[in-house]
Enzyme design. Structure first.
Site: not given
Ligand SMILES: *[C@@H]1O[C@H](CO)[C@@H](O)[C@H](O)[C@H]1NC(C)=O
Length: 511
Positions: A97, A100, A248, A488
């Site tokens: 995603d 990670d 999420y 990120e």
């Protein structure tokens, strides 16, 4: 002479190879990593090399691949990983995603939807990158087909996010639990199901001409998955709370995805049943809700723009109201009009949230350019409390946002890794920050990677094309690896940018 005979026969070998395997090879290998390239090659142009940025924005997805990598993999510091994902059911493949090693189905499906929408609207302008963009979509949809192989069941996640986040490991070394999590009739998840249906339906439009068999499979599956989403209603973060929250969690509910899903199914099938569904359910599904945040969680404004096309371009009068709903959203973005709501940093960047703000910049830019396209073909404008806003004004605003992202900002920082002379060096990304398998074949254990995570050294592997969360509300960017909010990258930041860059490369970037 000898060498040309050699390359001639190589060419034939290549042709033979591409016909006799199921691999889909794109012929252009343009996006090599060369941060200085556009400065060296185009010294006369002050503007951006959108085509270079486009190539890189698509290349990024190869760095996020999970599963068995193909021979034409261009980000070569990555290797095969997650080869036993799924165990009982085959769930090998798909995308990691962000920084990670978890495969989160909800944002992955949204990524596939937005990549597909990018190709649907602007694929005709992508030139040699169209093939790479299709491959980026197929990497997601092949996985989503596996995840939806059983009726009334969707595998929505591989990996335990808490355990994964407790390690700083390369995906190739992963030894954290690869649990699989699913929704079904008893534990429904209408948002993730409807988003998955949207992705499959949108992708079917991408492949309709180039691979009709695949497109048929996608749309057939999309129909079944949407039925499941609508029939067994529920929020997946009820049943899977400990698994998907706070990562999420579905904060906006599933109404937005049902509307968005129906809109995609209508566009892909032209079945009036979906139009009727939208007419009957639109109000209760929040067609005119005032939440104007478009991202992996909330699809309301995306649905409004998408449905306005059916009114503006296909002249479906029953969707008349969606032009108004879309206009309300667009007006909220226009500085200096009575209905303006959006906040901008002093340097001019749209600012919605501290965490991963750039996802809203890219998704908003895409919607502005897409709405401008629909308005132009219908010879329409937007009226914002008496102020007339033309399609070109929308394009100008979108271009300014993308230009900021690419380096026109107070820090002169490109927020796309590998683009321009100055970009983030310490992105929050396990694979990029740890030495590659090629330079360090030995396993790096779960917690030993944190020495590197916490160090100041630049990432050794350049994740070309990755767009990070971006600057804070005052245009500041510390470039710290631990700072996941700003440093990120994530697949859903890049996906809508692919479409926006295709438009800009065509209109402003014939370098
Ligand atoms: C965002 O960051 C600012 C500055 O650090 C802080 O004041 C604000 O509370 C944060 N907002 C949210 C929603 O976390």
């Amino acid at each position: 002479m000898a060498s040309s005979v050699f390359s001639f026969s190589l060419f034939f070998f290549f042709l033979l190879f591409s016909f006799t395997t199921s691999l889909h090879l794109c012929t252009a290998f343009s996006a090599q990593h060369s941060p200085l390239r556009h400065h060296l090659r185009h010294p006369r142009f002050a503007g951006h090399n959108y085509r270079d940025a486009l190539s890189k924005s698509i290349l990024y997805f190869e760095g996020q691949r999970s599963g068995k990598l193909p021979p034409n993999q261009r980000i070569t510091w990555r290797r095969d990983s997650g080869l036993s994902d799924g165990s009982a059911v085959d769930l090998v493949g798909g995308y990691y995603d962000a920084g990670d090693n978890v495969k989160f189905g909800f944002p992955m499906a949204f990524t596939a939807t937005m990549l597909s929408w990018s190709v649907i609207e602007f694929g005709g302008l992508m030139k040699s990158e169209l093939c790479n963009a299709r491959e980026a979509i197929r990497w997601a949809t092949d996985y989503l087909l596996k995840a939806t192989a059983q009726p009334d069941t969707i595998y929505v996640q591989v990996g335990d996010a808490n355990k994964d986040h407790a390690c700083w490991e390369r995906p190739e070394d992963m030894d954290t639990p690869r649990n699989v999590f699913k929704i079904d009739r008893n534990t429904p998840g209408s948002e993730v199901a409807a988003e998955t249906a949207s992705a499959l339906a949108a992708a079917s439009l991408v492949f309709r001409r180039i691979d009709p068999t695949y497109a048929k499979l996608l749309v057939t599956r999309a129909i079944r998955v949407f039925e499941f989403a609508d029939k067994y209603r529920g929020v997946y973060s009820n049943g899977l709370k400990k698994v998907v929250c706070p990562f999420y969690c579905s904060f906006s509910g599933y109404q937005d995805e049902l509307l968005w899903g129906a809109a995609w199914l209508h566009r892909a099938t032209k079945n009036p049943m979906y139009l009727q569904y939208i007419q009957v359910n639109g109000q209760t599904l929040g067609a005119d809700e005032s939440d104007n945040t478009f991202g992996w969680d909330n699809k309301h404004v995306g649905a409004r723009i998408l449905l306005s096309k059916a009114f503006l371009v296909q002249k479906l009068q029953s969707l008349h109201d969606y032009k108004g709903h879309a206009d309300n959203y667009i007006c909220s973005l226009i500085p200096g009009t009575p209905s303006s709501q959006a906040q901008y940093t002093p340097g001019g960047l749209l600012f919605k949230m501290n965490d991963s703000n750039m996802q809203y910049v890219t998704s908003t830019s895409f919607l502005l350019l897409t709405y401008a396209k629909y308005l132009t073909s219908a010879h329409k404008v937007v009226n914002c409390g008496g102020a007339v806003v033309t399609p070109n004004r929308l394009r100008f605003i979108a271009k300014k946002q993308v230009d900021y992202l690419l380096g026109d900002n107070p820090l002169k920082m490109s927020y796309m890794v590998g683009y321009g002379p100055r970009y983030p060096l310490r992105i929050h990304h396990r694979g990029s920050s740890l030495p590659s398998i090629a330079t360090h074949p030995g396993k790096i254990q779960c917690s030993s990677g944190f020495n590197i995570m916490n160090s100041q050294s630049p990432n050794p592997n350049i994740l070309v094309g990755a767009v990070v969360g971006g600057p804070d509300q005052n245009d500041r960017f510390p470039d710290q690896r631990s700072d996941y909010e700003q440093s990120e990258p994530a697949t859903y930041i890049n996906a809508p940018l692919v479409g926006a860059l295709s438009y800009l490369a065509h209109s402003f970037g014939q370098l």
